[in-house]
Design a protein around this motif. Sequence first.
Motif, short mmCIF file in Angstrom:
data_model
loop_
_atom_site.label_atom_id
_atom_site.label_comp_id
_atom_site.label_asym_id
_atom_site.label_seq_id
_atom_site.Cartn_x
_atom_site.Cartn_y
_atom_site.Cartn_z
N UNK A 189 0.83 -1.20 0.00
CA UNK A 189 0.00 0.00 0.00
C UNK A 189 0.87 1.25 0.00
N UNK A 190 2.01 1.20 0.68
CA UNK A 190 2.92 2.34 0.73
C UNK A 190 3.49 2.64 -0.65
N UNK A 191 3.96 1.58 -1.34
CA UNK A 191 4.53 1.80 -2.68
C UNK A 191 3.45 2.22 -3.67
N UNK A 192 2.21 1.73 -3.49
CA UNK A 192 1.11 2.16 -4.36
C UNK A 192 0.89 3.66 -4.25
N UNK A 193 0.83 4.15 -3.02
CA UNK A 193 0.60 5.59 -2.83
C UNK A 193 1.75 6.40 -3.42
N UNK A 194 2.98 5.91 -3.22
CA UNK A 194 4.14 6.62 -3.75
C UNK A 194 4.11 6.66 -5.28
N UNK A 195 3.79 5.52 -5.90
CA UNK A 195 3.76 5.47 -7.36
C UNK A 195 2.62 6.31 -7.93
N UNK A 196 1.50 6.38 -7.23
CA UNK A 196 0.39 7.23 -7.71
C UNK A 196 0.78 8.71 -7.65
N UNK A 197 1.52 9.09 -6.61
CA UNK A 197 2.01 10.47 -6.54
C UNK A 197 2.93 10.76 -7.72
N UNK A 198 3.83 9.81 -8.03
CA UNK A 198 4.73 9.98 -9.17
C UNK A 198 3.94 10.06 -10.47
N UNK A 199 2.89 9.24 -10.59
CA UNK A 199 2.08 9.23 -11.82
C UNK A 199 1.42 10.58 -12.04
N UNK A 200 0.85 11.15 -10.99
CA UNK A 200 0.22 12.47 -11.11
C UNK A 200 1.24 13.52 -11.54
N UNK A 201 2.43 13.49 -10.94
CA UNK A 201 3.49 14.44 -11.29
C UNK A 201 3.90 14.30 -12.75
N UNK A 202 4.10 13.06 -13.21
CA UNK A 202 4.57 12.83 -14.57
C UNK A 202 3.54 13.29 -15.60
N UNK A 203 2.27 13.01 -15.35
CA UNK A 203 1.24 13.39 -16.32
C UNK A 203 1.07 14.91 -16.36
N UNK A 204 0.94 15.54 -15.21
CA UNK A 204 0.74 16.99 -15.19
C UNK A 204 1.97 17.73 -15.71
N UNK A 205 3.16 17.25 -15.40
CA UNK A 205 4.38 17.92 -15.88
C UNK A 205 4.51 17.82 -17.39
#
Length: 514
Positions: free
Chosen positions: A185-201
């Motif tokens: 669950x911890x890595x899921x949350x971390x990867x979702x944060x990265x996903x949001x950053x990558x798409x918006x950037x």
Amino acid sequence: RSKFLKCEANGCNGGPQFACKEGYTKRMCSECNAGFWSVGSECTFECNFTVAQVLGMITITSVVLVLWMSLNKVVALELESLKIILMFLQIGDIVGGFALNWPRAMSSLQNMISILNFEVDAVAIWKCYIDWNYSWSFGLMLSFPLLLSAYRVLMKTPHLVYYFVYARGVHNPPEKKLLGCRVSLKTFRKEMDHLITEILSFFVVSYTNICIVTLGTFVCKSGPADEIYLVAGPELDCWQGAHLWHVAFAMIFLVCFVIGIPALFSVILLSGMNANRMSDPQFLSRYAFLYSRYKPQYVWWELTILARSFFMSMVLVFFAGSPMLQSMLGLIVLGVCVTTHGYTIPFSQRRINALDFIGLVGNMIYIMCGVLISTEEREYDGVQYLALITILMVISYGLYSFYLNMSETIAVLLVSQSLTRQVSKQLLLHPECAYGSVRHLLQLAEHAFDAADINQEGIVLWSEVCDKMDQQNEHGGNALMPYLKAIKPERNVRRVDVRKLVLKSFTSFSESNV
């Protein structure tokens, strides 16, 4: 009575037969003929269908895709100097599109720069194998951010499967191994944060080209037979047939992307400020690329950079037939940007402020060089050299700033490692002492630095940091504060020194409590 139009494309041969050059075809000689492929707008390369050419197509496509993905990382990882260089070159690509009399050498340079603006026709060797036209370019350039977003989501498949199949609604779900990845669950949350950053950037770096393509769909011109054709794709007749589909998609992207992205960023920043979450770790991990490089009072400055791209795109698209008017309006837009930048000094780092200012002035010089080249009757080699030197100087200073930033980052990492080693050692020797609170103290120091007032030299007083830490210190670490305040630096403190001073304070604390 005949009506003649000036051919503004590179492929017009002119003469009594109104012929196109070899390799060009269709209305206004705007497309490559069968058997030719293009670099930029020049259809001068003949297809030979050899193994070498197929390998070249695969290699060029792969290199361009890797470059575009790397540009996404530049923004997502907050590499400020490289992002400023990218913005400078994207505006330079817009200037290169002004209808000025650019010499061939400058046009070749602009073709290379256009790759950084996500123009899929920059190197189009695939025209040898596909009946390529403007509709293909239009669709691919608009859909590319969505395609990349879909690819990013696909790469997170193990984490998404884990959450929706095993973790959703489950208290403290166990770790799983899916598709070769260990997921929790911890890595899921971390990867979702990265996903949001990558798409918006990526929406940020592709914003300029989307503005150009979207706005260009609405600019038409009357032809020799009183037909109305699309300036961006002269083979299309306006307001009928395929162009209506272009208009429909352009309207969607105009609302959802050109207007929607700045609106979305505004909502994100306002919600963060209203909820006092700008220093929240999760909020930072998702949206730091939007505001972390700016001073606290200018967290919205990213919106002005998007506005810069939007207005320069409008100048390029809506005044395409008037090169002098384009140049004048471009200088006005950039002049306003220079003025507002000089008044606000929005970036938290002095060298990044200088780089952005130099980049804006460099774009203005580039426009003036184009005007001189277009109006000067004699040789213009000196003006070409001035334009080239300007571009190289901005890029060189940007790379130098990047080197300095990376050097400071490495220094911070080295000090952090030393701090971590000392913390771990003291925790093993004296577990009864609250040495672990130094980690919290270190985070407070970094947040306090961001909140403290930065003077014109780009440095901050250590006493200001300590005062801000006192205000934020609600979760422990009080035992360390007297030792930290006892440190009296001989000069003002740069960000890279914050961790060093915390380490020095912790060392004094450790020696006194052993």
